[in-house]
Structures are given as structure tokens and as C-alpha cells.
Write an enzyme that holds these catalytic residues in place. Structure first.
Site, PDB file in Angstrom:
ATOM      1  CG  ASP A  65      -0.493  -0.081   2.538  1.00 55.98           C
ATOM      2  OD1 ASP A  65       0.720  -0.344   2.705  1.00 55.98           O
ATOM      3  OD2 ASP A  65      -1.270   0.117   3.494  1.00 55.98           O
ATOM      4  CG  ASP A 100      -4.216  -1.460   8.108  1.00 59.62           C
ATOM      5  OD1 ASP A 100      -4.164  -2.270   7.172  1.00 59.62           O
ATOM      6  OD2 ASP A 100      -3.347  -1.381   8.987  1.00 59.62           O
ATOM      7  CE1 TYR A 144       3.688  -1.663   7.809  1.00 62.16           C
ATOM      8  CE2 TYR A 144       4.579   0.564   7.767  1.00 62.16           C
ATOM      9  CZ  TYR A 144       3.650  -0.361   7.340  1.00 62.16           C
ATOM     10  OH  TYR A 144       2.693   0.006   6.419  1.00 62.16           O
ATOM     11  N   GLY A 179      -2.657  -8.236  13.901  1.00 61.86           N
ATOM     12  CA  GLY A 179      -2.719  -8.138  12.442  1.00 61.86           C
ATOM     13  C   GLY A 179      -4.123  -7.938  11.908  1.00 61.86           C
ATOM     14  CB  SER A 218      -6.586  -3.228  11.117  1.00 61.92           C
ATOM     15  OG  SER A 218      -5.599  -2.690  10.330  1.00 61.92           O
TER      16      SER A 218
HETATM   17  C1  GLA Z   1      -0.010  -2.476   8.470  1.00 65.42           C
HETATM   18  C2  GLA Z   1      -0.140  -1.073   7.892  1.00 65.42           C
HETATM   19  C3  GLA Z   1      -0.732  -1.085   6.487  1.00 65.42           C
HETATM   20  C4  GLA Z   1      -0.037  -2.085   5.586  1.00 65.42           C
HETATM   21  C5  GLA Z   1       0.134  -3.431   6.292  1.00 65.42           C
HETATM   22  C6  GLA Z   1       0.987  -4.391   5.508  1.00 65.42           C
HETATM   23  O1  GLA Z   1      -1.255  -3.044   8.714  1.00 65.42           O
HETATM   24  O2  GLA Z   1      -0.945  -0.273   8.725  1.00 65.42           O
HETATM   25  O3  GLA Z   1      -0.697   0.203   5.942  1.00 65.42           O
HETATM   26  O4  GLA Z   1       1.202  -1.591   5.148  1.00 65.42           O
HETATM   27  O5  GLA Z   1       0.711  -3.302   7.566  1.00 65.42           O
HETATM   28  O6  GLA Z   1       0.379  -4.738   4.321  1.00 65.42           O
END
Ligand code: GLA
Length: 385
Positions: A35, A170, A221, A123, A125
Site C-alpha cells: 500500500d 487498513d 516496519y 494483524g 488492524s
Molecule cells: C499495516 C499497515 C498497512 C499495511 C500493512 C501491511 O497493517 O498499517 O498500511 O502496510 O501493515 O500490508
């Protein structure tokens, strides 16, 4: 039911009938770490969510209470002042209030009780649900609604303030999800279209490795994002028109080998190939080819494990165990990485036996109890009747 508890608590303590708002968590079928590279993602909003019971007050204060992880209460003044506190969710809401104040948004006093059933740091969100739900609630109560696109951008800005340089997947999943559907989001122009993901005879399930991550604190990240940006800068020296990895090809990468850091190249290659996996996934989902869907999940996982290096040994163990089970067509870790859930495509007729075996073998190999949740895809943020 957690939302009933929240509404009842609100009525008892705030002497008022609240508006109840639900902000769902999200899954992602494929398209990880694409993203923020203007790439493609295929997420969906889920039944698990955070519920906000809210009503207006005349106090010039935003009073917020939760029993999300432990009982906590924080107050913000409408001018953005607040007593100092140490709270996971409070930091996000503080950032949001500050952003709205800086935009001269006309905030009104609000009472809010929230809670939910999204496991934190898994994971799914939870932080996007917290942020998007809170912004939706406070702007609704204040009487000047803002577009969902704008809510997504404010929620993303709050994450950046906390320290995670995330993309917009997300927030879009939480805000634009539709019951029964995943959606293809093109992060280059933020256009999206919905696609049903039911495959006859198969079920989607989530397995929580019970390894929690804290992406905002753990800088891995952000390091991935920097690697991607480094490569874009390198390619721009040859092709100045390039804006993001979305427009970079494997050939472009091959032309760079002598000048760039090999880790950055490896990561950029992962991103380019992950975009291809999203395109391929759309094709096989559309024709209902469950076996091919399973294969893409597995390929995506091992690429995250060996190329992008964002999984954990426990998540790899879950996927490997699945590969040995006849009823599991494929699985992969979801989200930012370093912990959380896998998404699994499983044959429905042997689902119970497959899950039982998966959880048992995981416990034997890691000593950890994993949890399993059937996947139900629900609507994005909305007033909950
Ligand atoms: C987290 C981030 C997203 C995306 C994912 C990986 O959830 O908030 O923006 O980058 O990792 O796909």
C-alpha cells in the site's frame, strides 16, 4: 455481546441513550506492504470490531471511557489540552483531537464509552478501527460530517504521529468494507471495486499465533518502507518519471545491482512480485479456483518470510503445519508482520479436524496455544442498530 454491555454501561453512567457506532477490524487476502508503494491490496472488513457508544455533552470536554484491555478514563478539552496519561488508545485519540484542532474543525463535547473484540496487535488492524471509529463518532456528534476519504487520511496521520509510517489499506478496509466482499484497492489512485470471496465447499478461517506485535514501537516496519524509498530514488536516477515502486520493473532492479544495497533490492523485488500476486489472486478468485487461491497464499507467505523478512518462526510454523494437512489449501500471515494471525483457506467438510490438528501441532512445536476464529466479512464503519 460486547456492544450490549457497552450501551448498557453508557446508559447507566451517562444517563443518556447513546448512538452506537461499530468500526470493524480487517483481514487482507493478499497484497502486504504494497500500500505505501502505491500498489494493490485485497482486504475486507470483518465482524470483529470496536463499538463506540457516544452522545453529545455540553461540557466542552470529550470524556472517554473503556474497558478494552483494562478500565481507563481520559478527558480531552476541546482546545486540545489534556492531563498527561499513559494509554495505548489514548495516544491515538490525542493525536486525532490535535489533528482536528489544527484543521480548525468545530469539535463539540462528547461522552464516549468504547470496547470491542478485536484482539490487539494481532494483524487485524485494531488501531485503524480505533482511529476511524473515533473520528467518525466525534465528527458525527459535532454535527459537521466529513467524507470517509478524509477520515482515512486523518486516521493515517494519527498513526504517523504515533510512529508507524503506514499506508492506507487498513483505514480504507475499515471505512469502505462491504458485507460478504473483499475489495481490490489500487493505492495509486485509491479506486476500489468489490469482489465476493465465497468459494463453494471451502471456508476462510483466521488462526492467531498469539505472538503480539507492536509495529509503531518496533521500527522494522518503517525500515521496510525506507528500503522501498531508497530503491525508488535509485531508479529515478535513470528514469526520473518514476514516482513509486508501483512503476518499477524487475528489469529496472536488475540494472541497479551494482549501486544499491542488496537488501533494499530484495525488498523491492518482493513488493513488485506481491503486486503480481494480487492481480493473479483476482483472476483465480473470479473463476473460483480454490486450489490456485491456496497456492498464492502460500507463495505470499514464504516471500514475506524469506524475501521481505517480516514473519516470525511461530507464523512460519503455522503455515508449514497447514502445508502438511490435506484439508488446508493454503495460508499466510496477514498485516504489518512480526506476529498476529494467519488467514487460511480450508475445506469445509474437514474443517474441524484440520483446525484441531493445526492447533495441536502448533502447541506441540511452539508450546503456545493458538486461537481460531471463523471469518465473517461485515460492513465498514457504520451506526450500529
Ligand atoms: C499495516 C499497515 C498497512 C499495511 C500493512 C501491511 O497493517 O498499517 O498500511 O502496510 O501493515 O500490508
Amino acid at each position: 455481546m460486547v456492544h450490549k454491555k457497552i450501551a448498557a454501561y453508557f446508559k447507566e453512567h451517562y444517563n443518556n441513550y447513546p448512538t452506537l457506532i461499530k468500526a470493524p477490524g480487517r483481514i487482507n487476502l493478499i497484497g502486504e506492504h504494497t500500500d505505501y508503494n502505491e500498489g494493490l491490496v485485497l482486504p475486507a472488513s470483518i465482524e470483529k470490531g470496536i463499538y463506540f457508544a457516544v452522545s453529545k455533552n455540553e461540557l466542552n470536554t470529550i470524556r472517554i471511557e473503556t474497558f478494552l484491555t483494562q478500565p481507563e478514563k481520559i478527558e480531552f478539552q476541546l482546545n486540545g489540552n489534556h492531563e498527561s496519561f499513559n494509554s495505548f488508545w489514548g495516544n491515538y485519540f490525542k493525536a486525532i483531537v490535535e489533528i482536528l484542532v489544527s484543521k480548525n474543525y468545530p469539535l463539540k463535547g462528547m461522552d464516549c464509552v468504547f470496547g470491542g473484540d478485536i484482539p490487539i496487535g494481532s494483524g487485524l488492524s485494531s488501531s485503524a478501527a480505533l482511529c476511524c471509529g473515533f473520528i467518525y463518532a466525534i465528527t458525527k456528534i459535532s454535527g459537521k460530517s466529513i467524507s470517509r476519504e478524509e477520515i482515512a487520511l486523518i486516521a493515517q496521520k494519527a498513526e504517523h504521529k504515533i510512529g508507524l509510517n503506514c499506508g492506507l489499506m487498513d483505514q480504507y478496509a475499515v471505512l469502505f468494507g462491504k458485507k460478504g466482499n473483499a475489495f481490490l484497492l489500487d493505492c495509486k489512485d485509491l479506486s476500489h471495486n468489490y469482489i465476493p470471496i465465497n468459494l463453494d465447499g471451502y471456508s476462510w478461517v483466521l488462526v492467531n499465533s498469539n505472538i503480539k506485535h507492536n509495529l509503531a514501537v518496533d521500527s522494522e516496519y518503517n525500515k521496510r518502507r525506507i528500503s522501498c524509498e531508497n530503491i525508488v530514488k535509485e531508479v529515478q536516477k535513470i528514469k526520473p518519471e518514476i514516482k513509486s515502486l508501483r512503476d518499477v520493473t524487475i528489469e529496472d532492479l536488475n540494472n541497479l545491482t551494482s549501486v544499491s544495497c542488496t537488501i533494499d533490492i530484495k525488498r523491492a523485488k518482493y513488493v513488485i512480485e506481491e503486486n503480481d500476486r494480487v492481480r493473479h489472486m483476482m483472476k483465480v478468485l473470479t473463476i473460483g479456483d480454490a486450489l490456485a487461491v491456496g497456492e498464492i497464499l502460500k507463495k505470499g507467505h514464504w516471500a514475506m518470510s524469506t524475501e521481505y523478512e517480516i514473519t516470525t518462526s511461530e507464523l512460519d510454523t503455522l503455515v508449514k503445519i497447514g502445508e502438511g494437512l490435506e484439508g488446508v489449501l493454503g495460508s499466510r500471515m496477514m498485516g504489518g508482520g512480526f506476529g498476529g494471525c494467519t488467514i487460511n483457506l480450508v475445506r469445509t467438510d474437514t474443517l474441524n479436524a484440520s483446525i484441531k490438528s493445526l492447533l495441536l501441532q502448533y502447541k506441540e512445536q511452539t508450546g503456545i496455544d493458538a486461537e481460531y476464529y471463523p471469518l465473517a466479512i461485515d460492513d465498514g464503519v457504520k451506526v450500529f442498530e
